[in-house]
Structures are given as C-alpha cells and as structure tokens.
Design a protein around this motif. Structure first.
Motif, PDB file in Angstrom:
ATOM      1  N   ARG A   1       0.812  -1.224   0.000  1.00  0.00           N
ATOM      2  CA  ARG A   1       0.000   0.000   0.000  1.00  0.00           C
ATOM      3  C   ARG A   1       0.844   1.273   0.000  1.00  0.00           C
ATOM      4  O   ARG A   1       0.311   2.373  -0.107  1.00  0.00           O
ATOM      5  CB  ARG A   1      -0.958   0.014   1.186  1.00  0.00           C
ATOM      6  CG  ARG A   1      -0.274   0.031   2.521  1.00  0.00           C
ATOM      7  CD  ARG A   1      -1.284  -0.012   3.681  1.00  0.00           C
ATOM      8  NE  ARG A   1      -0.615  -0.017   4.952  1.00  0.00           N
ATOM      9  CZ  ARG A   1      -0.078   1.049   5.527  1.00  0.00           C
ATOM     10  NH1 ARG A   1      -0.161   2.216   4.949  1.00  0.00           N
ATOM     11  NH2 ARG A   1       0.529   0.964   6.686  1.00  0.00           N
ATOM     12  N   LEU A   2       2.159   1.143   0.094  1.00  0.00           N
ATOM     13  CA  LEU A   2       3.027   2.317   0.091  1.00  0.00           C
ATOM     14  C   LEU A   2       3.107   2.926  -1.311  1.00  0.00           C
ATOM     15  O   LEU A   2       3.055   2.216  -2.311  1.00  0.00           O
ATOM     16  CB  LEU A   2       4.432   1.949   0.576  1.00  0.00           C
ATOM     17  CG  LEU A   2       4.546   1.432   2.011  1.00  0.00           C
ATOM     18  CD1 LEU A   2       5.970   1.023   2.319  1.00  0.00           C
ATOM     19  CD2 LEU A   2       4.056   2.457   3.006  1.00  0.00           C
ATOM     20  N   SER A   3       3.249   4.236  -1.366  1.00  0.00           N
ATOM     21  CA  SER A   3       3.361   4.926  -2.655  1.00  0.00           C
ATOM     22  C   SER A   3       4.743   4.678  -3.264  1.00  0.00           C
ATOM     23  O   SER A   3       5.674   4.243  -2.577  1.00  0.00           O
ATOM     24  CB  SER A   3       3.147   6.429  -2.466  1.00  0.00           C
ATOM     25  OG  SER A   3       4.263   7.002  -1.812  1.00  0.00           O
ATOM     26  N   SER A   4       4.874   5.005  -4.533  1.00  0.00           N
ATOM     27  CA  SER A   4       6.167   4.812  -5.200  1.00  0.00           C
ATOM     28  C   SER A   4       7.241   5.695  -4.570  1.00  0.00           C
ATOM     29  O   SER A   4       8.399   5.272  -4.432  1.00  0.00           O
ATOM     30  CB  SER A   4       6.050   5.079  -6.703  1.00  0.00           C
ATOM     31  OG  SER A   4       5.579   6.375  -6.939  1.00  0.00           O
ATOM     32  N   LYS A   5       6.884   6.912  -4.156  1.00  0.00           N
ATOM     33  CA  LYS A   5       7.870   7.781  -3.492  1.00  0.00           C
ATOM     34  C   LYS A   5       8.295   7.190  -2.156  1.00  0.00           C
ATOM     35  O   LYS A   5       9.472   7.250  -1.791  1.00  0.00           O
ATOM     36  CB  LYS A   5       7.305   9.188  -3.279  1.00  0.00           C
ATOM     37  CG  LYS A   5       7.364  10.050  -4.496  1.00  0.00           C
ATOM     38  CD  LYS A   5       6.960  11.469  -4.201  1.00  0.00           C
ATOM     39  CE  LYS A   5       7.013  12.285  -5.479  1.00  0.00           C
ATOM     40  NZ  LYS A   5       6.603  13.654  -5.290  1.00  0.00           N
ATOM     41  N   GLN A   6       7.350   6.630  -1.422  1.00  0.00           N
ATOM     42  CA  GLN A   6       7.693   6.020  -0.141  1.00  0.00           C
ATOM     43  C   GLN A   6       8.616   4.825  -0.349  1.00  0.00           C
ATOM     44  O   GLN A   6       9.598   4.654   0.380  1.00  0.00           O
ATOM     45  CB  GLN A   6       6.428   5.602   0.606  1.00  0.00           C
ATOM     46  CG  GLN A   6       5.614   6.770   1.120  1.00  0.00           C
ATOM     47  CD  GLN A   6       4.263   6.353   1.654  1.00  0.00           C
ATOM     48  OE1 GLN A   6       3.600   5.475   1.113  1.00  0.00           O
ATOM     49  NE2 GLN A   6       3.855   6.988   2.743  1.00  0.00           N
ATOM     50  N   LEU A   7       8.334   4.009  -1.354  1.00  0.00           N
ATOM     51  CA  LEU A   7       9.189   2.859  -1.646  1.00  0.00           C
ATOM     52  C   LEU A   7      10.582   3.308  -2.098  1.00  0.00           C
ATOM     53  O   LEU A   7      11.588   2.712  -1.703  1.00  0.00           O
ATOM     54  CB  LEU A   7       8.543   1.976  -2.718  1.00  0.00           C
ATOM     55  CG  LEU A   7       7.267   1.257  -2.294  1.00  0.00           C
ATOM     56  CD1 LEU A   7       6.627   0.565  -3.491  1.00  0.00           C
ATOM     57  CD2 LEU A   7       7.540   0.262  -1.179  1.00  0.00           C
ATOM     58  N   MET A   8      10.631   4.373  -2.905  1.00  0.00           N
ATOM     59  CA  MET A   8      11.926   4.894  -3.343  1.00  0.00           C
ATOM     60  C   MET A   8      12.734   5.399  -2.150  1.00  0.00           C
ATOM     61  O   MET A   8      13.948   5.184  -2.082  1.00  0.00           O
ATOM     62  CB  MET A   8      11.727   6.007  -4.370  1.00  0.00           C
ATOM     63  CG  MET A   8      11.286   5.491  -5.724  1.00  0.00           C
ATOM     64  SD  MET A   8      10.836   6.783  -6.912  1.00  0.00           S
ATOM     65  CE  MET A   8      12.224   7.869  -6.866  1.00  0.00           C
ATOM     66  N   LEU A   9      12.064   6.034  -1.199  1.00  0.00           N
ATOM     67  CA  LEU A   9      12.766   6.523  -0.015  1.00  0.00           C
ATOM     68  C   LEU A   9      13.321   5.356   0.796  1.00  0.00           C
ATOM     69  O   LEU A   9      14.459   5.406   1.264  1.00  0.00           O
ATOM     70  CB  LEU A   9      11.850   7.397   0.853  1.00  0.00           C
ATOM     71  CG  LEU A   9      12.479   7.941   2.130  1.00  0.00           C
ATOM     72  CD1 LEU A   9      13.751   8.736   1.837  1.00  0.00           C
ATOM     73  CD2 LEU A   9      11.478   8.799   2.892  1.00  0.00           C
ATOM     74  N   LEU A  10      12.544   4.291   0.947  1.00  0.00           N
ATOM     75  CA  LEU A  10      13.041   3.113   1.672  1.00  0.00           C
ATOM     76  C   LEU A  10      14.260   2.524   0.969  1.00  0.00           C
ATOM     77  O   LEU A  10      15.207   2.087   1.626  1.00  0.00           O
ATOM     78  CB  LEU A  10      11.941   2.063   1.814  1.00  0.00           C
ATOM     79  CG  LEU A  10      10.760   2.440   2.698  1.00  0.00           C
ATOM     80  CD1 LEU A  10       9.714   1.324   2.700  1.00  0.00           C
ATOM     81  CD2 LEU A  10      11.202   2.767   4.121  1.00  0.00           C
ATOM     82  N   ASP A  11      14.241   2.533  -0.359  1.00  0.00           N
ATOM     83  CA  ASP A  11      15.402   2.044  -1.111  1.00  0.00           C
ATOM     84  C   ASP A  11      16.623   2.931  -0.888  1.00  0.00           C
ATOM     85  O   ASP A  11      17.739   2.432  -0.708  1.00  0.00           O
ATOM     86  CB  ASP A  11      15.084   1.969  -2.607  1.00  0.00           C
ATOM     87  CG  ASP A  11      14.102   0.860  -2.942  1.00  0.00           C
ATOM     88  OD1 ASP A  11      13.959  -0.084  -2.147  1.00  0.00           O
ATOM     89  OD2 ASP A  11      13.472   0.954  -4.013  1.00  0.00           O
TER      90      ASP A  11
END
Length: 148
Positions: free
Chosen positions: A37-47
């Motif tokens: 459910r995380l947004s693409s920006k949130q996933l990019m930040l985790l990366d």
C-alpha cells in the motif's frame, strides 16, 4: 541512422522487457505484504535509506521537493515504523532519517524476492553464458562511467 542503431534499440527493448517482467513478478510476490500500500515515493525513499541514512535536506534534494514536503513523506513512514528520525550528535540542528523495523523488513523481503527471481531465471542459463553476460555488462558499465 547509425550503423548499429537498430541493434542498439533491439537490445534496449529486450532489456526493458526483462526489467518489466521481473518488476511485475516482484509486484505479484508482494501483493499480500503490508508494504504493497506504500506509494512509489515512499518505496523509493526506503530504497535510498537502505543504502545510508539521509538528512531531511538530502531527501528533499533527492525527490526535488520542498523540505516541508519531504517532512510529510517521512512523517507518514515514521507513523508506521518504516523510518525513524535521529538527531545528529555532531550537529544537533541536523536530523538523520534511517530505516526502522518495518523499513528493514521491507528491504529484507525485497532482497529475498530479487534473489528468488534471479535464481529462477539466471539459473536456467549455462555458466558460460552468465560469465559472458557479466563481462559484457561490466564493459558497458565502464564505458558509461568513462563517458560521464
């Protein structure tokens, strides 16, 4: 059109198709996970945070957003224990953002899925083909670095 332009485009298209297939398979593997459910920006930040902790200013720069928008992005992830903020002891005005429990779990699951996919597909290639592929990609990488 240059001599090998058509060949270059075919290689790019195949590379893009393979990347898309791998991404789709990872997406199917994570569909039952909480972080879907995380947004693409949130996933990019985790990366990005998997590589190293970042300051709020570095996050804002990486996403080309205001410090306020970066703070909102972090705040949402922080509320769900994906990231946490820590004061830099050397410069108390600076706050570092780093992975928290769920953020570490996300990256661990992503690594497991990537290894599964790599083993699944690369495992079907002969060792000699894998060595040749690695050598060619290494050459291409070095050309790109030298051209920068």
């Amino acid at each position: 059109m240059k001599k090998n332009s058509l060949l270059h485009m075919e290689i790019k298209q195949l590379s893009d198709l393979i990347s898309q297939l791998f991404s789709d398979e990872i997406r199917n593997l994570v569909k039952d996970e909480e972080f879907v459910r995380l947004s693409s920006k949130q996933l990019m930040l985790l990366d990005l945070l998997y590589q190293k902790p970042l300051t709020m200013n570095e996050i804002a720069e990486a996403f080309q957003m205001t410090a306020s928008a970066a703070s909102q992005l972090v705040k949402k992830l922080e509320a769900d224990n994906y990231v946490k903020r820590e004061i830099n002891l050397e410069n108390r005005r600076e706050i570092h953002v780093l992975l928290d429990t769920k953020g570490k779990h996300y990256n661990q699951k992503l690594e497991e899925m990537e290894m599964y996919i790599l083993d699944k597909y690369y495992g079907k290639l002969e060792n000699e083909d894998l060595i040749q592929l690695k050598d060619i990609l290494g050459k291409l990488y070095h050309i790109a670095v030298e051209e920068q």
